[in-house]
Write a protein that holds these residues in place. Structure first.
Motif, PDB file in Angstrom:
ATOM      1  N   SER A 110       0.835  -1.195   0.000  1.00 20.52           N
ATOM      2  CA  SER A 110       0.000   0.000   0.000  1.00 20.52           C
ATOM      3  C   SER A 110       0.875   1.252   0.000  1.00 20.52           C
ATOM      4  O   SER A 110       1.516   1.575   0.999  1.00 20.52           O
ATOM      5  N   ALA A 111       0.868   1.959  -1.110  1.00 24.58           N
ATOM      6  CA  ALA A 111       1.705   3.158  -1.239  1.00 24.58           C
ATOM      7  C   ALA A 111       1.255   4.250  -0.278  1.00 24.58           C
ATOM      8  O   ALA A 111       2.089   4.966   0.278  1.00 24.58           O
ATOM      9  N   ALA A 112      -0.041   4.382  -0.063  1.00 21.90           N
ATOM     10  CA  ALA A 112      -0.547   5.440   0.824  1.00 21.90           C
ATOM     11  C   ALA A 112      -0.085   5.203   2.260  1.00 21.90           C
ATOM     12  O   ALA A 112       0.397   6.125   2.931  1.00 21.90           O
ATOM     13  N   VAL A 113      -0.205   3.973   2.734  1.00 22.11           N
ATOM     14  CA  VAL A 113       0.230   3.648   4.104  1.00 22.11           C
ATOM     15  C   VAL A 113       1.733   3.800   4.223  1.00 22.11           C
ATOM     16  O   VAL A 113       2.243   4.361   5.194  1.00 22.11           O
ATOM     17  N   ARG A 114       2.469   3.309   3.226  1.00 23.12           N
ATOM     18  CA  ARG A 114       3.926   3.407   3.250  1.00 23.12           C
ATOM     19  C   ARG A 114       4.381   4.862   3.295  1.00 23.12           C
ATOM     20  O   ARG A 114       5.291   5.222   4.038  1.00 23.12           O
ATOM     21  N   THR A 115       3.726   5.730   2.528  1.00 16.53           N
ATOM     22  CA  THR A 115       4.092   7.149   2.499  1.00 16.53           C
ATOM     23  C   THR A 115       3.851   7.806   3.848  1.00 16.53           C
ATOM     24  O   THR A 115       4.709   8.534   4.353  1.00 16.53           O
ATOM     25  N   VAL A 116       2.703   7.548   4.440  1.00 17.38           N
ATOM     26  CA  VAL A 116       2.393   8.150   5.755  1.00 17.38           C
ATOM     27  C   VAL A 116       3.369   7.653   6.810  1.00 17.38           C
ATOM     28  O   VAL A 116       3.869   8.430   7.623  1.00 17.38           O
ATOM     29  N   LEU A 117       3.657   6.355   6.797  1.00 21.32           N
ATOM     30  CA  LEU A 117       4.607   5.801   7.771  1.00 21.32           C
ATOM     31  C   LEU A 117       6.013   6.350   7.551  1.00 21.32           C
ATOM     32  O   LEU A 117       6.729   6.639   8.511  1.00 21.32           O
ATOM     33  N   TYR A 118       6.417   6.491   6.293  1.00 16.53           N
ATOM     34  CA  TYR A 118       7.748   7.010   5.988  1.00 16.53           C
ATOM     35  C   TYR A 118       7.894   8.439   6.510  1.00 16.53           C
ATOM     36  O   TYR A 118       8.913   8.793   7.099  1.00 16.53           O
ATOM     37  N   LYS A 119       6.868   9.261   6.305  1.00 17.40           N
ATOM     38  CA  LYS A 119       6.933  10.649   6.787  1.00 17.40           C
ATOM     39  C   LYS A 119       6.964  10.699   8.311  1.00 17.40           C
ATOM     40  O   LYS A 119       7.692  11.497   8.898  1.00 17.40           O
ATOM     41  N   ALA A 120       6.192   9.832   8.956  1.00 17.16           N
ATOM     42  CA  ALA A 120       6.218   9.775  10.420  1.00 17.16           C
ATOM     43  C   ALA A 120       7.584   9.296  10.909  1.00 17.16           C
ATOM     44  O   ALA A 120       8.117   9.816  11.894  1.00 17.16           O
ATOM     45  N   ALA A 121       8.153   8.333  10.206  1.00 14.49           N
ATOM     46  CA  ALA A 121       9.457   7.784  10.607  1.00 14.49           C
ATOM     47  C   ALA A 121      10.568   8.811  10.429  1.00 14.49           C
ATOM     48  O   ALA A 121      11.486   8.879  11.247  1.00 14.49           O
ATOM     49  N   ARG A 122      10.515   9.601   9.363  1.00 12.36           N
ATOM     50  CA  ARG A 122      11.548  10.626   9.154  1.00 12.36           C
ATOM     51  C   ARG A 122      11.584  11.602  10.318  1.00 12.36           C
ATOM     52  O   ARG A 122      12.648  11.987  10.787  1.00 12.36           O
ATOM     53  N   ARG A 123      10.435  11.997  10.778  1.00 12.11           N
ATOM     54  CA  ARG A 123      10.357  12.942  11.893  1.00 12.11           C
ATOM     55  C   ARG A 123      10.788  12.267  13.199  1.00 12.11           C
ATOM     56  O   ARG A 123      11.547  12.832  13.974  1.00 12.11           O
ATOM     57  N   ALA A 124      10.299  11.071  13.416  1.00 11.27           N
ATOM     58  CA  ALA A 124      10.579  10.383  14.676  1.00 11.27           C
ATOM     59  C   ALA A 124      12.029   9.930  14.784  1.00 11.27           C
ATOM     60  O   ALA A 124      12.587   9.910  15.883  1.00 11.27           O
ATOM     61  N   ALA A 125      12.627   9.564  13.670  1.00 15.87           N
ATOM     62  CA  ALA A 125      13.990   9.023  13.700  1.00 15.87           C
ATOM     63  C   ALA A 125      14.982  10.020  14.262  1.00 15.87           C
ATOM     64  O   ALA A 125      15.869   9.661  15.040  1.00 15.87           O
ATOM     65  N   ALA A 126      14.834  11.254  13.887  1.00 13.49           N
ATOM     66  CA  ALA A 126      15.779  12.269  14.339  1.00 13.49           C
ATOM     67  C   ALA A 126      15.528  12.697  15.779  1.00 13.49           C
ATOM     68  O   ALA A 126      16.457  13.079  16.488  1.00 13.49           O
TER      69      ALA A 126
END
Length: 180
Positions: A110-126
């Motif tokens: 699911s591209a939509a779920v992957r995109t939302v998770l990726y954006k959340a992960a970018r913020r959370a990772a740092a």
């Protein structure tokens, strides 16, 4: 002699800017209305409150991410870690043939779920000082690119969210001052 093309009227920049501002305001109102409708519909879903609150205990997961998971990924908590990663499109697939060892890449899902998770992960990772954030920093420190580390972090995040929903427990990351 061919007929000439009609000359289009060019708007002066202030008029164009005003027109764009009106369109932008309309789009923002439509987004707000859509978000309100989604939030009204969520309580009607089975276990909605439970599935919205527990994921938000993980750093980086906010309302948009939780609602996206609930709406577009109804299976969390019922699949194993490999299946949930493949369903979202975060499972690494190889490109090997015979003695050729190709690169690993993510695909499908699911591209939509992957995109939302990726954006959340970018913020959370740092920002995260949890074991998930440590995992990201360990990957970057070992020489992985930030993009590859973020994709790995995103996979770890969906696996963790799946476990949280499966076990019906909030996220409890390790206390770094506690000795075992």
């Amino acid at each position: 002699m061919p007929a000439s093309l009609p000359v289009t009227r060019r708007l002066p920049k202030p008029a164009l800017s005003a027109e764009n501002s009106k369109r932008l305001a309309l789009i923002e109102r439509q987004i707000a209305d859509t978000e309100a409708l989604i939030l009204e519909a969520v309580p009607a879903l089975p276990d909605a409150e439970d599935k919205l609150v527990r994921p938000k205990t993980v750093k980086g997961v906010k309302q948009v991410t939780a609602v996206t998971l609930l709406a577009l990924l109804p299976e969390p908590g019922s699949l194993d870690r490999r299946a949930i990663a493949a369903l979202v499109g975060l499972a690494p697939f190889d490109r090997d043939s015979g003695t050729l060892k190709g690169t690993r890449s993510i695909a499908g899902g699911s591209a939509a779920v992957r995109t939302v998770l990726y954006k959340a992960a970018r913020r959370a990772a740092a920002l995260s000082k949890s074991p998930l954030g440590d995992f990201y920093r360990r990957l970057v420190d070992s020489g992985k690119s930030k993009k590859i580390a973020t994709v790995a972090f995103t996979r770890k995040m969906i696996v963790t969210l799946n476990a949280i929903l499966r076990d019906r427990q909030p996220w409890r990351h390790a206390n770094p001052w506690k000795t075992q």
